[in-house]
Motif scaffolding. Structure first.
Motif, PDB file in Angstrom:
ATOM      1  N   HIS A   9       0.808  -1.235   0.000  1.00  0.00           N
ATOM      2  CA  HIS A   9       0.000   0.000   0.000  1.00  0.00           C
ATOM      3  C   HIS A   9       0.833   1.274   0.000  1.00  0.00           C
ATOM      4  O   HIS A   9       1.696   1.463   0.856  1.00  0.00           O
ATOM      5  CB  HIS A   9      -0.915   0.039   1.227  1.00  0.00           C
ATOM      6  CG  HIS A   9      -1.893   1.179   1.196  1.00  0.00           C
ATOM      7  ND1 HIS A   9      -3.118   1.094   0.567  1.00  0.00           N
ATOM      8  CD2 HIS A   9      -1.829   2.448   1.681  1.00  0.00           C
ATOM      9  CE1 HIS A   9      -3.757   2.246   0.680  1.00  0.00           C
ATOM     10  NE2 HIS A   9      -2.997   3.088   1.354  1.00  0.00           N
ATOM     11  N   GLU A 109      -8.402   2.406  -2.438  1.00  0.00           N
ATOM     12  CA  GLU A 109      -8.637   2.603  -1.016  1.00  0.00           C
ATOM     13  C   GLU A 109      -9.960   3.339  -0.851  1.00  0.00           C
ATOM     14  O   GLU A 109     -10.053   4.532  -1.135  1.00  0.00           O
ATOM     15  CB  GLU A 109      -7.504   3.402  -0.351  1.00  0.00           C
ATOM     16  CG  GLU A 109      -7.771   3.597   1.145  1.00  0.00           C
ATOM     17  CD  GLU A 109      -6.541   3.949   1.949  1.00  0.00           C
ATOM     18  OE1 GLU A 109      -5.705   4.719   1.445  1.00  0.00           O
ATOM     19  OE2 GLU A 109      -6.411   3.440   3.078  1.00  0.00           O
ATOM     20  N   TRP A 136     -12.683   3.513   4.142  1.00  0.00           N
ATOM     21  CA  TRP A 136     -11.590   4.280   4.767  1.00  0.00           C
ATOM     22  C   TRP A 136     -12.073   4.666   6.155  1.00  0.00           C
ATOM     23  O   TRP A 136     -12.744   3.851   6.790  1.00  0.00           O
ATOM     24  CB  TRP A 136     -11.210   5.485   3.881  1.00  0.00           C
ATOM     25  CG  TRP A 136      -9.972   6.191   4.349  1.00  0.00           C
ATOM     26  CD1 TRP A 136      -8.696   5.673   4.421  1.00  0.00           C
ATOM     27  CD2 TRP A 136      -9.896   7.539   4.842  1.00  0.00           C
ATOM     28  NE1 TRP A 136      -7.839   6.616   4.927  1.00  0.00           N
ATOM     29  CE2 TRP A 136      -8.541   7.770   5.203  1.00  0.00           C
ATOM     30  CE3 TRP A 136     -10.819   8.557   5.020  1.00  0.00           C
ATOM     31  CZ2 TRP A 136      -8.109   8.991   5.728  1.00  0.00           C
ATOM     32  CZ3 TRP A 136     -10.384   9.765   5.529  1.00  0.00           C
ATOM     33  CH2 TRP A 136      -9.040   9.981   5.878  1.00  0.00           C
ATOM     34  N   HIS A 179      -8.601  -0.313   7.992  1.00  0.00           N
ATOM     35  CA  HIS A 179      -9.581   0.759   8.281  1.00  0.00           C
ATOM     36  C   HIS A 179     -10.947   0.247   8.731  1.00  0.00           C
ATOM     37  O   HIS A 179     -11.765   1.026   9.211  1.00  0.00           O
ATOM     38  CB  HIS A 179      -9.790   1.713   7.087  1.00  0.00           C
ATOM     39  CG  HIS A 179      -8.599   2.548   6.753  1.00  0.00           C
ATOM     40  ND1 HIS A 179      -8.336   3.744   7.405  1.00  0.00           N
ATOM     41  CD2 HIS A 179      -7.600   2.367   5.868  1.00  0.00           C
ATOM     42  CE1 HIS A 179      -7.215   4.264   6.899  1.00  0.00           C
ATOM     43  NE2 HIS A 179      -6.739   3.444   5.974  1.00  0.00           N
ATOM     44  N   HIS A 200      -2.317  -2.449   5.178  1.00  0.00           N
ATOM     45  CA  HIS A 200      -1.434  -1.497   5.885  1.00  0.00           C
ATOM     46  C   HIS A 200      -1.943  -1.280   7.307  1.00  0.00           C
ATOM     47  O   HIS A 200      -2.618  -0.317   7.601  1.00  0.00           O
ATOM     48  CB  HIS A 200      -1.275  -0.190   5.104  1.00  0.00           C
ATOM     49  CG  HIS A 200      -2.550   0.531   4.757  1.00  0.00           C
ATOM     50  ND1 HIS A 200      -3.572  -0.044   4.033  1.00  0.00           N
ATOM     51  CD2 HIS A 200      -2.970   1.793   5.022  1.00  0.00           C
ATOM     52  CE1 HIS A 200      -4.554   0.833   3.875  1.00  0.00           C
ATOM     53  NE2 HIS A 200      -4.214   1.960   4.468  1.00  0.00           N
ATOM     54  N   ARG A 211      -6.923   1.904  14.736  1.00  0.00           N
ATOM     55  CA  ARG A 211      -6.543   1.522  13.371  1.00  0.00           C
ATOM     56  C   ARG A 211      -5.691   0.244  13.360  1.00  0.00           C
ATOM     57  O   ARG A 211      -5.491  -0.385  12.322  1.00  0.00           O
ATOM     58  CB  ARG A 211      -5.750   2.665  12.714  1.00  0.00           C
ATOM     59  CG  ARG A 211      -6.430   3.418  11.620  1.00  0.00           C
ATOM     60  CD  ARG A 211      -6.804   2.589  10.395  1.00  0.00           C
ATOM     61  NE  ARG A 211      -5.779   2.645   9.353  1.00  0.00           N
ATOM     62  CZ  ARG A 211      -5.106   1.594   8.919  1.00  0.00           C
ATOM     63  NH1 ARG A 211      -5.283   0.398   9.443  1.00  0.00           N
ATOM     64  NH2 ARG A 211      -4.236   1.725   7.941  1.00  0.00           N
ATOM     65  N   ASP A 270       2.301   2.364   3.499  1.00  0.00           N
ATOM     66  CA  ASP A 270       1.459   3.573   3.576  1.00  0.00           C
ATOM     67  C   ASP A 270       2.269   4.803   3.153  1.00  0.00           C
ATOM     68  O   ASP A 270       1.944   5.938   3.529  1.00  0.00           O
ATOM     69  CB  ASP A 270       0.881   3.767   4.983  1.00  0.00           C
ATOM     70  CG  ASP A 270      -0.511   4.388   4.966  1.00  0.00           C
ATOM     71  OD1 ASP A 270      -0.988   4.745   3.874  1.00  0.00           O
ATOM     72  OD2 ASP A 270      -1.101   4.537   6.040  1.00  0.00           O
TER      73      ASP A 270
HETATM   74 ZN    ZN Z   1      -5.144   3.875   4.603  1.00  0.00          ZN
END
Ligand code: ZN
Length: 320
Positions: A9, A109, A136, A179, A200, A211, A270
């Protein structure tokens, strides 16, 4: 050992927008990928919207944002065709590597861009999308995001979210639960007939952020045959950390290996979506991270985390 990496990612395509790679000073550029040892990079089209309550009638609709990002992606691949080559299968990744190219894998995403239409998913697949996060940080038609509130965190997928999971399985698009709410991840684990990933995400036991993933969820992903791509964002690695330290990434890697198994590990940097300062600067510093991990992991395990596990998931979900 000179490792080749698959990174699951980065937000580069959306973050840089129309800025050409030649002028982009972020974490990922074709040159930095080359210097860092990239085998394949997943480029996410990040569908950047406002919070649902703050959306205005004249905001660009999510599907149009997808189309706009996709054009940027396609243009960049055309411009950098000396370095990057699109991969739709593991065979493509192998063939690209043999010819000296870095594979570019298209991902999305936030399936908010489906706008509730399952048919758009078929269009995504036709355009080359091979992995997508269900959402997200905002609620969308599929489900609910991670949350500090236990009741919200327990919410599962909505009916459309379940339809999307089934259709992604059929098409061969990797389901990405980064997410997502804990309840949503459990639903995916129950529903998906294919391995799924958190492209990620880090370990909540080491960094108490919603998260990050609990040990139970790490295990569920591992049991599905999927992987967790360790995120390089400082605040997911160590509470309130403004820097990304290699030793913190190593801690998360070793924890996930312990809870979900070595087969469940990958990288999900990320890059260009994170604001912490990195001890190894950007993609070109990946060999420094690998050198630190080599002190803990034997060569066979290094190979698995750097590319082998991600390739296994791709092969299983995409077919050959
Ligand atoms: Zn993200």
């Amino acid at each position: 050992m000179n490792m080749r990496f698959i990174d699951l990612h980065c937000d580069t395509m959306t973050r840089k927008g129309d800025v050409p790679f030649a002028d982009w000073t972020g974490h990922v550029t074709p040159d930095k990928l080359r210097r860092g040892g990239a085998l394949a990079q997943c480029f996410a089209l990040f569908i950047l919207t406002r919070e649902p309550e703050l959306r205005k009638p004249d905001d660009m609709p999510p599907h149009a944002i997808f189309e706009r990002c996709f054009e940027i992606y396609r243009r960049e691949l055309g411009i950098h065709s000396q370095t990057l080559s699109s991969a739709l299968s593991v065979a493509d990744i192998t063939a690209n590597a043999r010819r000296g190219y870095i594979s570019s894998i298209l991902t999305v995403e936030d399936a908010v861009a489906l706008e509730g239409n399952l048919e758009y998913l078929d269009d995504w697949f036709a355009k080359g999308v091979r992995m997508a996060t269900l959402l997200w940080n905002y609620e969308n038609e599929l489900g609910f995001p991670h949350s500090r509130e236990a009741a919200r965190m327990g919410l599962g997928l909505k009916p459309f979210g379940k339809d999307v999971v089934r259709r992604m399985n059929e098409l061969g698009i990797i389901i990405d639960v980064s997410h997502l709410s804990d309840g949503g991840v459990r639903d995916v684990a129950e529903l998906s007939r294919k391995p799924f990933v958190a492209s990620h995400s880090c370990a909540r036991a080491l960094c108490d952020h919603s998260r990050c993933l609990s040990d139970d969820l790490l295990r569920l992903i591992g049991e599905s045959g999927g992987v967790i791509g360790v995120n390089f964002f400082g605040i997911f690695l160590r509470r309130d950390s403004e820097v990304t330290l290699i030793e913190d990434i190593v801690r998360h890697v070793l924890h996930i290996r312990d809870k979900a198994g070595i087969g469940a590990l990958a990288f999900g940097s990320d890059f260009d979506g994170i604001s912490s300062r990195l001890e190894f600067d950007d993609y070109s510093g990946m060999p420094l991270l690998a050198a630190a991990l080599e002190r803990y992991l034997p060569p066979r395990e290094m190979d698995m985390i750097c590319s082998g596990n991600a390739l296994r998931v791709m092969r299983e979900v995409w077919g050959a």
